[in-house]
Design a protein around this motif. Structure first.
Motif, PDB file in Angstrom:
ATOM      1  N   ASN B 286     -15.191  55.062 -44.683  1.00 21.97           N
ATOM      2  CA  ASN B 286     -14.516  54.022 -45.465  1.00 21.97           C
ATOM      3  C   ASN B 286     -13.406  53.372 -44.659  1.00 21.97           C
ATOM      4  O   ASN B 286     -13.249  52.154 -44.663  1.00 21.97           O
ATOM      5  N   ARG B 287     -12.638  54.289 -43.973  1.00 24.09           N
ATOM      6  CA  ARG B 287     -11.525  53.775 -43.163  1.00 24.09           C
ATOM      7  C   ARG B 287     -12.063  52.854 -42.070  1.00 24.09           C
ATOM      8  O   ARG B 287     -11.537  51.773 -41.822  1.00 24.09           O
ATOM      9  N   LYS B 288     -13.155  53.330 -41.466  1.00 28.76           N
ATOM     10  CA  LYS B 288     -13.744  52.538 -40.374  1.00 28.76           C
ATOM     11  C   LYS B 288     -14.269  51.203 -40.907  1.00 28.76           C
ATOM     12  O   LYS B 288     -14.059  50.136 -40.299  1.00 28.76           O
ATOM     13  N   LEU B 289     -14.923  51.279 -42.026  1.00 30.85           N
ATOM     14  CA  LEU B 289     -15.482  50.042 -42.595  1.00 30.85           C
ATOM     15  C   LEU B 289     -14.371  49.037 -42.889  1.00 30.85           C
ATOM     16  O   LEU B 289     -14.492  47.843 -42.570  1.00 30.85           O
ATOM     17  N   ASN B 290     -13.272  49.570 -43.481  1.00 32.50           N
ATOM     18  CA  ASN B 290     -12.150  48.676 -43.786  1.00 32.50           C
ATOM     19  C   ASN B 290     -11.592  48.052 -42.525  1.00 32.50           C
ATOM     20  O   ASN B 290     -11.306  46.855 -42.471  1.00 32.50           O
ATOM     21  N   LEU B 291     -11.466  48.931 -41.512  1.00 38.61           N
ATOM     22  CA  LEU B 291     -10.883  48.473 -40.252  1.00 38.61           C
ATOM     23  C   LEU B 291     -11.788  47.436 -39.590  1.00 38.61           C
ATOM     24  O   LEU B 291     -11.332  46.361 -39.158  1.00 38.61           O
ATOM     25  N   SER B 293     -13.984  45.656 -40.934  1.00 33.82           N
ATOM     26  CA  SER B 293     -13.999  44.452 -41.756  1.00 33.82           C
ATOM     27  C   SER B 293     -12.766  43.615 -41.468  1.00 33.82           C
ATOM     28  O   SER B 293     -12.844  42.387 -41.304  1.00 33.82           O
ATOM     29  N   THR B 294     -11.602  44.311 -41.352  1.00 25.89           N
ATOM     30  CA  THR B 294     -10.355  43.590 -41.066  1.00 25.89           C
ATOM     31  C   THR B 294     -10.438  42.896 -39.709  1.00 25.89           C
ATOM     32  O   THR B 294     -10.065  41.727 -39.547  1.00 25.89           O
ATOM     33  N   ARG B 297     -13.120  40.095 -39.757  1.00 21.87           N
ATOM     34  CA  ARG B 297     -12.790  38.973 -40.638  1.00 21.87           C
ATOM     35  C   ARG B 297     -11.433  38.356 -40.308  1.00 21.87           C
ATOM     36  O   ARG B 297     -11.276  37.139 -40.303  1.00 21.87           O
ATOM     37  N   HIS B 298     -10.477  39.175 -40.027  1.00 21.68           N
ATOM     38  CA  HIS B 298      -9.107  38.687 -39.898  1.00 21.68           C
ATOM     39  C   HIS B 298      -8.714  38.459 -38.444  1.00 21.68           C
ATOM     40  O   HIS B 298      -8.435  37.338 -38.038  1.00 21.68           O
ATOM     41  N   THR B 344     -14.918  47.376 -31.872  1.00 18.31           N
ATOM     42  CA  THR B 344     -15.740  47.667 -33.060  1.00 18.31           C
ATOM     43  C   THR B 344     -16.949  48.505 -32.676  1.00 18.31           C
ATOM     44  O   THR B 344     -17.368  49.402 -33.410  1.00 18.31           O
TER      45      THR B 344
END
Lengths: 202, 504
Positions: B286-291, B293-294, B297-298, B344
């Motif tokens: 989850n942490r990796k996915l959030n990261l 994604s950030t 995307r960001h 990534t």
């Protein structure tokens, strides 16, 4: 001593007459069809008895003995392995008896069976030979063949007639042994008398 | 007086405690003693001189006649047993029933005549006793048989339950329950419990569950005890120490029960190592996915935005020198995007493959071979120690050595990798004698995006180490060199050359 085939045949016949009579009596007494046969008769030395396969199969034996004295002296004996004795009594009385479970009343019953067989066999011999013998009271003994024979008179005994007796009670089959143990010289005298009566020599 | 006249008068035979009848061969009664009188109620005067077969006609039957005849013919005594001839003569008992008899018929010759001496024993008492004995024995045998059957059924049932007890997947602990709800001594454990903990059954039976606990309970122990006392059950988690020293996380379903009149607790103890690993892996994912994604995307969009602005400025700019500067900036932004994309990819790899035991010295040697370090000595003093780490552990070492070489400055002359201990943890130190890290930078050193290069290397290193519970910190002195310390928890390192530690 020379025991001829004719002598053994004559002894077998006398014993068969006796056991036949005994079977008749047992039939009458118990109301059960009993056949009593003697398929095998052998003559052996008294000292060989403890090594006789037929007698050491069951370590514990039950015996009904009858001592006799007269023109030929010795002991007549009906001998069963402990288990066979229980099976025989159970068959004759209709009771359920476990191996080795012979109480005073059952021993007395076996004593009567032995008494009938011994008396019939001795009666058959003495009747044919026209001899009279003096008998002791019948006695019940238990243990190994050595225990049953005892030490006290063992030196007096010489020859033994071993008659394998087969009781067939309905579908049951029980094997015991009739032993006629003769004091020194007694078997010779018996065979002489049999020879004299039957016209054969021992 | 001869024997015959003695018989006729029965003389001393009256004093015998047995019935005596004496007959001639024609069955004429010669003697009829007092006992026979009493038993039969027939006076002697009515019997003597009569044919016994008149008095007892059944004696004519063959079963009697033949055998008595034998006696008269000089044969041996005849025995008539109680079993076949319980009542040789009718002899009623005063209270009803008949006397049981044992009879013998003896020959006796006297004065040229033969007599049969019929001797009758009263064995009623013996028969009663033997029958009572048989009944008692039969009852005892029946009871023994019933008990044996019950014992066999119980044994079968116990064997059945023991098989179930030992063949379930979870450990089962049965232990005493103290009055305060806390666990007492073990009463029984199944085979799985022994396998899970490495203790034999007998070893466990002298322990209590608290002897095994090496971690925190998911709720205070006293609260769990109260729950068991009040509700009869409790579900909680803790850690148990194995005999070999390792720990195992467990979930315990404890149920209060009464077994053989004892208040006990039956606990199903489940090894939740796999579940913990799955939970940790899920959290990491989850942490990796959030990261990721950030970043995608960001961060990358930020850089793309920067590229667009630079492109716009470049379009309007005519001064070649300024244009060259924009182009240089575009290159920098492009490199940053490339590094973020590379990150990534690397980050995606973390935790994908199972952790393995890795030799520290061997890892340092492999990394060193791939690095250019002219004039800088790299010393490894880690013995044969191995750590249990993600396969990307090598990348952590690479990052630390690469950072030292890249940012150590002109004073850098050597890098040293060594070991120490801190409590029960192993400490791997990677230190250099270069410029060191300014105090102001230390706080954010492991944050993503912080740093001179891409700002991802140390962040990535921390994430890789965290997979197997390792931590990293920097403790160097600014101006005198950097010192990175990796802390390895107990159970995640092994070998014989750890200073002050003899753990396998």
């Amino acid at each position: 001593m020379n025991v001829t085939g004719e002598s053994v045949d004559a002894i077998r016949e006398l014993i068969n007459i006796g056991v036949g009579r005994a079977a008749g009596l047992l039939n009458d007494m118990t109301g059960t069809h009993i056949r009593l046969e003697v398929p095998e008769v052998r003559v052996l030395r008294y000292t060989d008895l403890p090594r006789e396969d037929r007698l050491v199969d069951g370590s514990r034996l039950s015996a009904v003995t009858l001592m006799f004295r007269g023109p030929f002296s010795g002991m007549s004996m009906l001998l069963f392995p402990d288990k066979s004795a229980a099976v025989l009594i159970a068959a004759l009385t209709g009771e359920k008896i476990e191996e080795g479970d012979l109480d005073a009343l059952r021993i007395e019953t076996l004593n009567e069976v032995g008494n009938i067989v011994n008396n019939a066999v001795m009666g058959s011999i003495t009747n044919v030979l026209g001899e009279r013998l003096v008998y002791s009271m019948p006695e019940f003994r238990e243990g190994s063949i050595t225990d049953i024979m005892g030490e006290s008179r063992s030196g007096a005994y010489d020859w033994v007639i071993l008659a394998v007796s087969q009781f067939t009670i309905e579908d049951l089959w029980v094997v015991g042994n009739i032993l006629m143990i003769f004091e020194i010289g007694a078997l010779d005298r018996l065979l002489e008398k049999i020879g004299a009566v039957t016209g054969t020599s021992p | 007086m001869n024997a015959v006249s003695s018989f006729t008068q029965c003389g001393n035979l009256d004093i015998l405690p047995a019935g005596v009848i004496v007959i001639r061969p024609d069955y004429t009664v010669v003697c009829w003693n007092r006992t026979i009188e009493e038993w039969t109620g027939i006076p002697r005067v009515d019997a003597v001189g009569r044919d016994l077969r008149e008095i007892f006609p059944y004696l004519e039957e063959k079963r009697y006649a033949l055998r008595i005849q034998q006696v008269f013919e000089g044969g041996p005594a005849a025995l008539f047993s109680t079993q076949f001839h319980p009542h040789f003569i009718p002899a009623p008992l005063p209270g009803g029933g008949s006397r049981f008899q044992r009879t013998t018929v003896h020959p006796l010759s006297e004065g040229g005549e033969t007599y049969a001496f019929i001797f009758i024993d009263d064995v009623t008492e013996l028969v009663v006793q033997v029958r009572a004995y048989r009944e008692m024995r039969d009852r005892a045998l029946r009871e023994i048989d019933e008990r044996k059957q019950k014992e066999a059924a119980l044994e079968e049932s116990e064997a059945w339950f023991r098989e179930i007890f030992d063949s379930v997947n979870d450990a089962i602990h049965i232990h005493e329950l103290r009055e305060d709800g806390l666990p007492g001594r073990f009463i029984d454990v199944n085979a799985v419990a022994s396998r899970m903990l490495g203790y034999g059954r007998e070893e466990l039976l002298v322990m209590t569950p608290l002897d095994l606990v090496c971690g925190e309970h998911s709720r205070p122990l006293e609260q769990i005890g109260r729950e068991i006392l009040e509700t009869g059950q409790a579900i909680f988690e803790t850690e148990h120490r194995k005999k070999g020293g390792d720990s195992v996380p467990v979930e315990i379903h404890a149920h209060r029960a009464t077994i053989r009149e004892n208040d006990v607790v039956v606990s199903i103890v489940r090894d939740i190592s796999q579940r913990r690993r799955s939970e940790e892996a899920l959290a990491a994912a989850n942490r990796k996915l959030n990261l990721l994604s950030t970043i995608t995307r960001h961060d990358i969009l930020n850089q793309v935005m920067a590229l667009k602005i630079i492109a716009d400025l470049l379009e309007m700019e005519r001064d070649p020198a300024v244009m060259a500067g924009y182009i240089e900036k575009m290159r920098f932004v492009t490199d940053t995007i490339e590094e973020q994309v590379n990150f990534t990819r690397d980050y995606q790899e973390i935790g994908v493959r199972d952790a393995t035991w890795q030799n520290i010295a061997e890892t340092v040697r492999k990394v060193t071979e791939g690095l250019s370090h002219p004039g800088v000595g790299i010393v490894t003093a880690t013995g044969d120690i191995e750590v249990f780490a993600d396969p990307l552990f090598e990348k952590v070492i690479y990052n630390l050595l690469d950072n030292a070489l890249r940012y150590g400055g002109p004073s850098l002359s050597g890098i040293r990798v060594s070991l120490a201990t801190e409590g029960d943890r192993l400490l791997i130190a990677v230190e250099d004698d270069g410029a060191g890290i300014p105090a102001a930078d230390k706080k954010n050193l492991f944050q993503r995006g912080f740093g001179k290069h891409s700002g991802l290397g140390l962040f990535l290193s921390r994430e890789i180490l965290a997979i197997t519970g390792m931590a990293i910190r920097e403790t160097g002195e600014p101006g005198r060199g950097a010192r990175f310390e990796i802390l390895v928890p107990a159970g995640k390192f092994r070998g014989n050359s750890v200073p002050g530690v003899t753990r396998e």
